[in-house]
Design a protein around this motif. Structure first.
Motif, PDB file in Angstrom:
ATOM      1  N   THR A 143      30.334  43.024  77.042  1.00 59.38           N
ATOM      2  CA  THR A 143      30.369  42.883  75.508  1.00 59.38           C
ATOM      3  C   THR A 143      29.880  44.411  75.242  1.00 59.38           C
ATOM      4  OG1 THR A 143      29.919  40.685  75.002  1.00 59.38           O
ATOM      5  CG2 THR A 143      29.459  42.344  73.212  1.00 59.38           C
ATOM      6  N   GLU A 147      31.717  48.274  73.778  1.00 61.12           N
ATOM      7  CA  GLU A 147      31.088  48.816  72.791  1.00 61.12           C
ATOM      8  C   GLU A 147      30.939  50.419  73.403  1.00 61.12           C
ATOM      9  OE1 GLU A 147      29.862  48.431  69.698  1.00 61.12           O
ATOM     10  OE2 GLU A 147      28.665  50.247  69.302  1.00 61.12           O
ATOM     11  N   SER A 168      37.329  38.163  69.566  1.00 60.00           N
ATOM     12  CA  SER A 168      37.151  38.420  68.352  1.00 60.00           C
ATOM     13  C   SER A 168      36.039  39.749  68.124  1.00 60.00           C
ATOM     14  CB  SER A 168      36.878  37.413  67.353  1.00 60.00           C
ATOM     15  OG  SER A 168      35.837  36.612  67.794  1.00 60.00           O
ATOM     16  N   SER A 169      35.031  39.409  68.975  1.00 59.42           N
ATOM     17  CA  SER A 169      34.010  40.305  68.962  1.00 59.42           C
ATOM     18  C   SER A 169      34.401  41.932  69.413  1.00 59.42           C
ATOM     19  CB  SER A 169      32.836  39.897  69.918  1.00 59.42           C
ATOM     20  OG  SER A 169      31.888  39.032  69.377  1.00 59.42           O
ATOM     21  N   TYR A 172      36.281  43.290  66.339  1.00 59.79           N
ATOM     22  CA  TYR A 172      35.365  43.508  65.272  1.00 59.79           C
ATOM     23  C   TYR A 172      34.525  44.844  65.637  1.00 59.79           C
ATOM     24  CZ  TYR A 172      36.427  38.934  63.226  1.00 59.79           C
ATOM     25  OH  TYR A 172      36.841  37.912  62.823  1.00 59.79           O
ATOM     26  N   ALA A 173      34.154  44.894  66.850  1.00 62.25           N
ATOM     27  CA  ALA A 173      33.448  46.044  67.297  1.00 62.25           C
ATOM     28  C   ALA A 173      34.298  47.235  66.860  1.00 62.25           C
ATOM     29  CB  ALA A 173      33.216  46.148  68.821  1.00 62.25           C
ATOM     30  N   GLU A 175      36.837  47.609  64.626  1.00 56.79           N
ATOM     31  CA  GLU A 175      37.169  47.666  63.326  1.00 56.79           C
ATOM     32  C   GLU A 175      36.125  48.336  62.538  1.00 56.79           C
ATOM     33  OE1 GLU A 175      40.812  44.344  62.702  1.00 56.79           O
ATOM     34  OE2 GLU A 175      38.616  43.756  62.182  1.00 56.79           O
ATOM     35  N   ALA A 176      34.679  47.877  63.144  1.00 54.23           N
ATOM     36  CA  ALA A 176      33.680  48.240  62.339  1.00 54.23           C
ATOM     37  C   ALA A 176      33.420  50.219  62.390  1.00 54.23           C
ATOM     38  CB  ALA A 176      32.358  47.775  62.651  1.00 54.23           C
ATOM     39  N   GLN A 177      34.071  50.395  63.657  1.00 56.20           N
ATOM     40  CA  GLN A 177      33.972  51.829  63.822  1.00 56.20           C
ATOM     41  C   GLN A 177      35.271  52.633  63.235  1.00 56.20           C
ATOM     42  OE1 GLN A 177      33.164  53.037  67.817  1.00 56.20           O
ATOM     43  NE2 GLN A 177      32.070  51.022  68.223  1.00 56.20           N
ATOM     44  N   TRP A 441      40.922  32.961  64.648  1.00 63.65           N
ATOM     45  CA  TRP A 441      39.872  33.926  64.447  1.00 63.65           C
ATOM     46  C   TRP A 441      39.882  34.849  65.513  1.00 63.65           C
ATOM     47  CZ3 TRP A 441      35.179  29.560  65.132  1.00 63.65           C
ATOM     48  CH2 TRP A 441      35.122  28.939  64.017  1.00 63.65           C
TER      49      TRP A 441
ATOM     50  N   GLU B  16      30.139  51.630  58.813  1.00 62.93           N
ATOM     51  CA  GLU B  16      30.171  50.976  59.833  1.00 62.93           C
ATOM     52  C   GLU B  16      29.366  49.623  59.813  1.00 62.93           C
ATOM     53  OE1 GLU B  16      29.695  53.060  63.670  1.00 62.93           O
ATOM     54  OE2 GLU B  16      28.605  51.177  64.206  1.00 62.93           O
ATOM     55  N   ALA B  19      30.879  47.469  57.020  1.00 64.88           N
ATOM     56  CA  ALA B  19      32.145  46.673  57.595  1.00 64.88           C
ATOM     57  C   ALA B  19      32.360  45.827  58.641  1.00 64.88           C
ATOM     58  CB  ALA B  19      33.404  47.932  58.138  1.00 64.88           C
ATOM     59  N   ARG B  20      31.039  45.746  59.493  1.00 59.92           N
ATOM     60  CA  ARG B  20      31.083  44.832  60.617  1.00 59.92           C
ATOM     61  C   ARG B  20      31.005  43.548  60.257  1.00 59.92           C
ATOM     62  NH1 ARG B  20      29.548  46.533  65.387  1.00 59.92           N
ATOM     63  NH2 ARG B  20      28.641  48.468  64.626  1.00 59.92           N
ATOM     64  N   LYS B  21      32.153  42.614  60.831  1.00 64.21           N
ATOM     65  CA  LYS B  21      31.740  41.262  60.702  1.00 64.21           C
ATOM     66  C   LYS B  21      31.263  40.616  61.582  1.00 64.21           C
ATOM     67  CE  LYS B  21      36.787  41.706  59.670  1.00 64.21           C
ATOM     68  NZ  LYS B  21      38.290  41.133  60.158  1.00 64.21           N
ATOM     69  N   SER B  22      30.784  39.411  60.963  1.00 65.15           N
ATOM     70  CA  SER B  22      30.038  38.440  62.156  1.00 65.15           C
ATOM     71  C   SER B  22      31.209  37.800  62.784  1.00 65.15           C
ATOM     72  CB  SER B  22      28.904  37.694  61.420  1.00 65.15           C
ATOM     73  OG  SER B  22      28.004  37.121  62.289  1.00 65.15           O
ATOM     74  N   SER B  23      30.844  37.597  64.177  1.00 65.44           N
ATOM     75  CA  SER B  23      31.831  36.847  65.117  1.00 65.44           C
ATOM     76  C   SER B  23      31.699  35.441  64.414  1.00 65.44           C
ATOM     77  CB  SER B  23      31.287  36.771  66.446  1.00 65.44           C
ATOM     78  OG  SER B  23      32.157  35.919  67.176  1.00 65.44           O
ATOM     79  N   PRO B  24      33.017  34.799  64.184  1.00 66.33           N
ATOM     80  CA  PRO B  24      33.206  33.555  63.643  1.00 66.33           C
ATOM     81  C   PRO B  24      32.811  32.546  64.754  1.00 66.33           C
ATOM     82  CG  PRO B  24      35.333  34.510  64.085  1.00 66.33           C
ATOM     83  CD  PRO B  24      34.306  35.509  64.322  1.00 66.33           C
ATOM     84  N   LEU B 327      24.727  43.684  64.630  1.00 59.71           N
ATOM     85  CA  LEU B 327      25.314  45.021  65.601  1.00 59.71           C
ATOM     86  C   LEU B 327      25.053  44.487  67.198  1.00 59.71           C
ATOM     87  CD1 LEU B 327      26.173  47.639  66.319  1.00 59.71           C
ATOM     88  CD2 LEU B 327      23.705  48.478  65.852  1.00 59.71           C
ATOM     89  N   GLU B 329      25.004  41.536  68.275  1.00 53.76           N
ATOM     90  CA  GLU B 329      26.068  40.365  68.834  1.00 53.76           C
ATOM     91  C   GLU B 329      27.257  41.310  69.479  1.00 53.76           C
ATOM     92  OE1 GLU B 329      25.263  37.013  65.171  1.00 53.76           O
ATOM     93  OE2 GLU B 329      27.173  38.446  65.436  1.00 53.76           O
ATOM     94  N   MET B 330      27.691  42.533  69.165  1.00 48.07           N
ATOM     95  CA  MET B 330      28.672  43.099  69.556  1.00 48.07           C
ATOM     96  C   MET B 330      28.195  44.246  70.596  1.00 48.07           C
ATOM     97  SD  MET B 330      31.033  43.136  66.372  1.00 48.07           S
ATOM     98  CE  MET B 330      31.145  41.543  65.725  1.00 48.07           C
TER      99      MET B 330
END
Lengths: 496, 496
Positions: A143, A147, A168-169, A172-173, A175-177, A441, B16, B19-24, B327, B329-330
């Motif tokens: 993970t 990143e 998914s993580s 999302y990592a 996309e957040a960037q 997901w 960032e 926008a950061r989603k939490s992992s489902p 953050l 989490e990723m």
């Protein structure tokens, strides 16, 4: 075979990676050990003020005759005792440990030498590297490695390629960037090379081309699919043709199994005459195909020893590894010293052969778990083409794909929207006392419009959804019980 | 006193972070423990496949009668044995441990409950919090916590405030991200509030105002200065007036000492009648002044237990803490499970009182080290106003400031450039067998031009440079030897 050196891939580095200076303190930290220098340079506490004097852990002893799930008794015949002392010692047999005075001190951003040398040797044994100047570095797991990879190679506005459904993580990592995650279609055997090539051949010439393919080649998460060696070679060729890097995220690499055999009378688990045979049975890694330093491999102990070690490693060209080291100096510094002392101490006592014995033992366990899961799916899933199961040959996951258009209320209640059926099934499962996870997901749904011809946006099978289950997390009886609940719930839901 | 809730500071979050989603997957991981659910949800390996069955570490026992540097003998009277088992147990006295089956599994991104509860209680004891909804989370130490802070609050093109000289990795981490590091003048007592206020009152109205002040208030790195309680209150007022957050990076907080007394006959180390007295002797933290949730405190075990634990924590409002958790989490997922089991197991056995005993013991050691260093500087530095030493009251560092204009070859050889003299002295030191570090390595020299009136760019004393030394890294005899070498080298260099 004579092997050459890796190419220079610094053109792919992000502005951030290019701008990152190395701490000047790191330029003098080696003087800490220099007997001619009184080191008043860095804020390093004296190791005599570390409270822990010594550390002991017990693990089973290779060749793990009773199976890897059998705890050590504490007796010498089946127990490997790692006893790490505070201080360095030259006593024979102790030099394999990272002593606490060093493990708990600053320094060694790349990882402790004893851990790196084990991992380097392991990599050489397993991957048949095709260029000379590769190296490894310790990470806190894949993970974090992912990143770091995004920070090193990507800018806001860049596009990367991933499997259409992926962890998914990882999505999302990115996309957040502000990184666009472009999905590449995959089937039961992973990424479809022809589709990948078509996408890139038809890339919008006005859009930036992707720098990076993120892939989980073995026991893919969430689909459970595994890329064949042939497909990997094709994908590597496409990477050269369209000039992108490949990040192979391989936590499940050593959870490879026999092909599933439904007929129990024909079923047998492969045994290996030698470790060489075991290694030969493994799927070829991308990094073992790589002649240029275009591949970065992220490996981890999370799935084979334990996630909480927070210890993994990267294999890549020295140029790329050193860029990760510079980033890590300003983020994690290095993985936990305790983790490095314990994992390093254990593996160096087991030896390369002992570690391979462990991995072979793990293969036996996962083979059985996979068989029990797929047998139960065959037993409890209603018999109808609505449902499809692809028995995995690696990893922790099975998937049940479902043709939502066959749901009796597909149009009436769910407005012909597969995602609404998916959500209803998920809730029905929890109500029935079992948790499996909707494929939605994991969907990479980055923008494919600007560079992408409309044709490539077509789903392979637009009314099919899938659920991901795992056979890893529970014992066999629970696994069967859970899959029975899945079967009952699906039967009720589809009124079968 | 009734305390209120923290304010909403989400306006400071980066694009960032927003926008950061939490992992489902995190939304269902709690079902892993639910007895009514068969969990086929996540790729969690069975804990029976973690090879380590149990773990033992030994540390000294509170109240550390023989001093904290005295290793435990192994006997019960002076040895604290942490014995962590694989599985949860409800046996009295064992519930303080993070069992390996949990420590080495996925989950608990915020940190293991046993570690968090210790740190929460410690924070409440030491900091007298002024709002109700604060919380803590585990980090891999303050380097990582700072990187996370930048990602959560800053965009490329933002400006942050730091002490004019500060930890170089902190500067470089920000600069690599395209963040402008605006230096705030400091003197022997840390940031000068009047200068900070002047800077902000005169900020270019067309430039974005800084969102964040990064400060090392106690035993500042590299200057060794410590902010007084009065200055902190002033700076907090300015933060409210100009609406910015404060990140207090406090690895050296518990390395506070008595004021240095040159006259040995008058010198005595404070002893404390109670732990309450010890706590009362500590400098007030920014977070203890904070009524709004405007302060984020980064704490670490690196300097008080050991850097290689890679374990620290953040204190902040729940809103802000949850953003760090998302953050992490990723990125790191969580600090090493081994570190959490060992540190948590040790601290929960020592208890809050035992930990304070350890910190008091550490104070004794650092007090002595500081005294030996400053005594040696007085003894060996040539007696001249060219050199200035500010005896620190906290931390690991002393500084020698040097008026380069008094160098006999300042103009002739060094073209009246202080930085050239600095480099020459650095090289001279290494040649003489001692390493101390040029202040230039720590200089925040971000762009002050656009928002800044010319007047504020003036250096307090432009021909003075300084070197940072540490009294932490070597035993006392080495320390004296090293400072003697420093004295000899400076004498030669300045032809005194």
């Amino acid at each position: 075979m004579t092997v050459g050196e890796a190419q220079d891939f610094s053109r792919f580095f992000s502005a951030e990676a290019k701008a990152r200076k190395s701490s000047p303190l790191k330029t003098c930290i080696h003087l800490f050990q220099d007997p001619n220098i009184t080191f008043l340079g860095g804020g390093l506490p004296l190791s005599k003020y570390f409270p822990w004097d010594n550390l002991k852990v017990e693990s089973p002893l290779p060749p793990f005759k009773n199976g890897i799930g059998h705890p050590p008794s504490g007796d010498a015949e089946d127990t490997c005792l790692v006893h790490v002392r505070r201080d360095e010692t030259t006593k024979a047999g102790d030099t394999i440990d990272v002593p606490l005075s060093r493990a708990l001190q600053y320094g060694h951003s790349q990882g402790q030498p004893e851990v790196l040398s084990f991992v380097r040797e392991h990599t050489g044994l397993v991957h048949d590297m095709k260029y000379s100047d590769w190296d490894v570095m310790a990470t806190t797991g894949n993970t974090g490695a992912w990143e770091s990879t995004l920070r090193i190679f990507c800018e806001k506005g860049d596009t990367i390629l991933t499997e259409q459904h992926t962890f998914s993580s990882s999505i999302y990592a990115a996309e957040a960037q502000g990184i666009n995650v472009f999905p590449v279609p995959l089937d039961d055997n992973g990424i479809i090379p022809e589709r990948l090539e078509y996408i890139l051949d038809n890339w919008n010439p006005e859009a930036k081309k992707p720098k990076l393919l993120y892939t989980i080649p073995t026991g893919q998460n969430p689909t459970g699919s595994s890329l064949s060696d042939d497909r990997k070679a094709e994908i590597y060729r496409i990477a050269q043709k369209h000039d992108f890097l490949i990040l192979e995220d391989e936590p499940y690499y050593f959870l490879q199994m026999d092909k599933y055999e439904q007929d129990v009378s024909k079923r047998k688990t492969t045994t290996f005459d030698s470790h060489a045979d075991f290694i030969a049975s493994l799927t070829k890694s991308f990094i073992s195909l790589d002649t240029e330093g275009r591949v970065i491999r992220a490996d981890s102990f999370s799935k084979v020893l334990g996630p909480g070690t927070r210890l993994g490693w990267i294999v890549a060209s020295k140029q790329i590894v050193s860029t990760y080291v510079r980033l890590h100096e300003m983020t994690i510094q290095n993985p936990s010293g305790f983790s490095q002392s314990i994992v390093g101490g254990t593996l160096n006592r087991w030896g390369q052969d002992g570690y391979l014995d462990w991995l072979i033992g793990l293969r036996v366990e996962y083979n059985e778990k996979r068989d029990v899961a797929i047998d139960a799916l065959h037993k409890y899933l209603p018999e109808t083409p609505i449902f499809h199961v692809n028995p995995p040959i690696a990893g922790m996951f099975f998937t049940i794909s479902i043709d939502t258009s066959k749901h009796p209320e597909f149009a009436s209640k769910y407005l012909s929207k597969p995602e609404l059926v998916e959500q209803a099934i998920y809730e029905k499962m929890i109500e029935s006392g079992v948790l499996i996870v909707p494929g939605a997901w994991f969907k990479a749904d980055g923008d494919t419009q600007p560079p992408q011809p409309a044709e490539n946006k077509k789903e392979l099978d637009p009314t099919r959804i899938f659920f991901r289950g795992t056979f890893a997390a529970v014992p066999l009886d629970k696994l069967q019980e859970g899959i029975k609940k899945v079967g009952v719930a699906l039967k009720q839901e589809f009124q079968l």
